[in-house]
Design a protein around this motif. Sequence first.
Motif, PDB file in Angstrom:
ATOM      1  N   ILE A  45       0.876  -1.169   0.000  1.00 13.86           N
ATOM      2  CA  ILE A  45       0.000   0.000   0.000  1.00 13.86           C
ATOM      3  C   ILE A  45       0.907   1.211   0.000  1.00 13.86           C
ATOM      4  O   ILE A  45       1.883   1.285   0.756  1.00 13.86           O
ATOM      5  CB  ILE A  45      -0.925  -0.010   1.229  1.00 13.86           C
ATOM      6  CG1 ILE A  45      -1.872  -1.216   1.136  1.00 13.86           C
ATOM      7  CG2 ILE A  45      -1.709   1.293   1.329  1.00 13.86           C
ATOM      8  CD1 ILE A  45      -2.738  -1.424   2.353  1.00 13.86           C
ATOM      9  N   ASP A  46       0.619   2.153  -0.878  1.00 12.98           N
ATOM     10  CA  ASP A  46       1.418   3.374  -1.005  1.00 12.98           C
ATOM     11  C   ASP A  46       1.648   3.973   0.385  1.00 12.98           C
ATOM     12  O   ASP A  46       0.699   4.198   1.139  1.00 12.98           O
ATOM     13  CB  ASP A  46       0.677   4.361  -1.913  1.00 12.98           C
ATOM     14  CG  ASP A  46       1.507   5.573  -2.259  1.00 12.98           C
ATOM     15  OD1 ASP A  46       2.213   6.111  -1.378  1.00 12.98           O
ATOM     16  OD2 ASP A  46       1.438   6.000  -3.426  1.00 12.98           O
ATOM     17  N   SER A  47       2.901   4.231   0.716  1.00 15.14           N
ATOM     18  CA  SER A  47       3.250   4.723   2.054  1.00 15.14           C
ATOM     19  C   SER A  47       2.702   6.115   2.339  1.00 15.14           C
ATOM     20  O   SER A  47       2.655   6.544   3.490  1.00 15.14           O
ATOM     21  CB  SER A  47       4.768   4.702   2.243  1.00 15.14           C
ATOM     22  OG  SER A  47       5.377   5.563   1.300  1.00 15.14           O
ATOM     23  N   SER A  48       2.261   6.842   1.314  1.00 17.21           N
ATOM     24  CA  SER A  48       1.686   8.167   1.553  1.00 17.21           C
ATOM     25  C   SER A  48       0.224   8.077   1.994  1.00 17.21           C
ATOM     26  O   SER A  48      -0.370   9.080   2.383  1.00 17.21           O
ATOM     27  CB  SER A  48       1.795   9.031   0.290  1.00 17.21           C
ATOM     28  OG  SER A  48       0.960   8.517  -0.729  1.00 17.21           O
ATOM     29  N   LEU A  49      -0.361   6.874   1.944  1.00 15.16           N
ATOM     30  CA  LEU A  49      -1.748   6.676   2.361  1.00 15.16           C
ATOM     31  C   LEU A  49      -1.803   6.220   3.814  1.00 15.16           C
ATOM     32  O   LEU A  49      -0.865   5.590   4.307  1.00 15.16           O
ATOM     33  CB  LEU A  49      -2.420   5.625   1.471  1.00 15.16           C
ATOM     34  CG  LEU A  49      -2.513   5.952  -0.007  1.00 15.16           C
ATOM     35  CD1 LEU A  49      -3.053   4.760  -0.775  1.00 15.16           C
ATOM     36  CD2 LEU A  49      -3.381   7.174  -0.231  1.00 15.16           C
ATOM     37  N   ARG A  71     -12.702   6.299   0.908  1.00  8.32           N
ATOM     38  CA  ARG A  71     -12.708   6.588  -0.522  1.00  8.32           C
ATOM     39  C   ARG A  71     -11.718   7.694  -0.871  1.00  8.32           C
ATOM     40  O   ARG A  71     -11.056   7.641  -1.899  1.00  8.32           O
ATOM     41  CB  ARG A  71     -14.101   6.998  -0.982  1.00  8.32           C
ATOM     42  CG  ARG A  71     -15.000   5.830  -1.188  1.00  8.32           C
ATOM     43  CD  ARG A  71     -16.262   6.238  -1.872  1.00  8.32           C
ATOM     44  NE  ARG A  71     -17.083   5.070  -2.081  1.00  8.32           N
ATOM     45  CZ  ARG A  71     -18.369   5.114  -2.283  1.00  8.32           C
ATOM     46  NH1 ARG A  71     -18.991   6.268  -2.320  1.00  8.32           N
ATOM     47  NH2 ARG A  71     -19.041   4.011  -2.479  1.00  8.32           N
ATOM     48  N   ARG A  72     -11.624   8.702  -0.017  1.00 11.23           N
ATOM     49  CA  ARG A  72     -10.725   9.820  -0.302  1.00 11.23           C
ATOM     50  C   ARG A  72      -9.273   9.341  -0.383  1.00 11.23           C
ATOM     51  O   ARG A  72      -8.515   9.772  -1.220  1.00 11.23           O
ATOM     52  CB  ARG A  72     -10.872  10.901   0.777  1.00 11.23           C
ATOM     53  CG  ARG A  72     -10.085  12.160   0.446  1.00 11.23           C
ATOM     54  CD  ARG A  72     -10.262  13.226   1.489  1.00 11.23           C
ATOM     55  NE  ARG A  72      -9.367  12.943   2.581  1.00 11.23           N
ATOM     56  CZ  ARG A  72      -9.648  13.167   3.852  1.00 11.23           C
ATOM     57  NH1 ARG A  72     -10.798  13.665   4.216  1.00 11.23           N
ATOM     58  NH2 ARG A  72      -8.772  12.886   4.794  1.00 11.23           N
ATOM     59  N   TYR A  73      -8.894   8.423   0.465  1.00  9.74           N
ATOM     60  CA  TYR A  73      -7.512   7.986   0.517  1.00  9.74           C
ATOM     61  C   TYR A  73      -7.162   6.856  -0.445  1.00  9.74           C
ATOM     62  O   TYR A  73      -6.058   6.762  -0.938  1.00  9.74           O
ATOM     63  CB  TYR A  73      -7.121   7.549   1.928  1.00  9.74           C
ATOM     64  CG  TYR A  73      -6.981   8.698   2.907  1.00  9.74           C
ATOM     65  CD1 TYR A  73      -6.054   9.708   2.677  1.00  9.74           C
ATOM     66  CD2 TYR A  73      -7.794   8.776   4.030  1.00  9.74           C
ATOM     67  CE1 TYR A  73      -5.919  10.768   3.554  1.00  9.74           C
ATOM     68  CE2 TYR A  73      -7.655   9.829   4.910  1.00  9.74           C
ATOM     69  CZ  TYR A  73      -6.727  10.817   4.670  1.00  9.74           C
ATOM     70  OH  TYR A  73      -6.587  11.858   5.535  1.00  9.74           O
ATOM     71  N   TYR A  74      -8.086   5.977  -0.705  1.00 10.68           N
ATOM     72  CA  TYR A  74      -7.741   4.776  -1.443  1.00 10.68           C
ATOM     73  C   TYR A  74      -8.291   4.710  -2.854  1.00 10.68           C
ATOM     74  O   TYR A  74      -7.989   3.818  -3.590  1.00 10.68           O
ATOM     75  CB  TYR A  74      -8.205   3.526  -0.672  1.00 10.68           C
ATOM     76  CG  TYR A  74      -7.466   3.348   0.619  1.00 10.68           C
ATOM     77  CD1 TYR A  74      -6.205   2.781   0.633  1.00 10.68           C
ATOM     78  CD2 TYR A  74      -7.994   3.807   1.825  1.00 10.68           C
ATOM     79  CE1 TYR A  74      -5.498   2.636   1.809  1.00 10.68           C
ATOM     80  CE2 TYR A  74      -7.299   3.665   3.006  1.00 10.68           C
ATOM     81  CZ  TYR A  74      -6.060   3.076   2.997  1.00 10.68           C
ATOM     82  OH  TYR A  74      -5.365   2.941   4.147  1.00 10.68           O
TER      83      TYR A  74
END
Length: 155
Positions: A118-122, A151-154
């Motif tokens: 998972i993208d580390s910025s999320l 939803r906003r983050y992923y």
Amino acid sequence: MDGDKAQNAEVRYEILSESSGFAVHPETGEVVTLGGYDRETRDRYDVIVLAIDGGDPPLNSSTVVRVTVTDENDNAPQFDQSEYSVSFPENEPPFSSVFLLHASDNDAGPNAELTYSIDSSLPQDHFLINSTSGLLQTAIPLDREEISIIRRYYC
């Protein structure tokens, strides 16, 4: 190597096969490449080289030089889809399976091995992903009231 002497011992080389992309030095027999190669397009070439002596009549022998193109990490992994949409019930326990992601890579060997993350910025507190299988799981029970945050983050 020719066991004859003088002119009869002189050997010249030529490529016998229709091997585009290769040449042979006529005096040394060194086979050289003439361009770039892409393993994903073609991974093997058979170059037939002919050695001809300087005798009268000339004698010859041929051999096959098999050129194997090794892989370079020149392809990025691709997911089966550019976007996924999944419905999932709220309040399921942690480690519940959400979705099995799948990606592939046209490279070979170690260059085709994938690692999912998972993208580390999320935010990392809602989901977990199995780095080898691509199985996406819940890290905590999901609350429908927080769905806009998810939803906003992923997405």
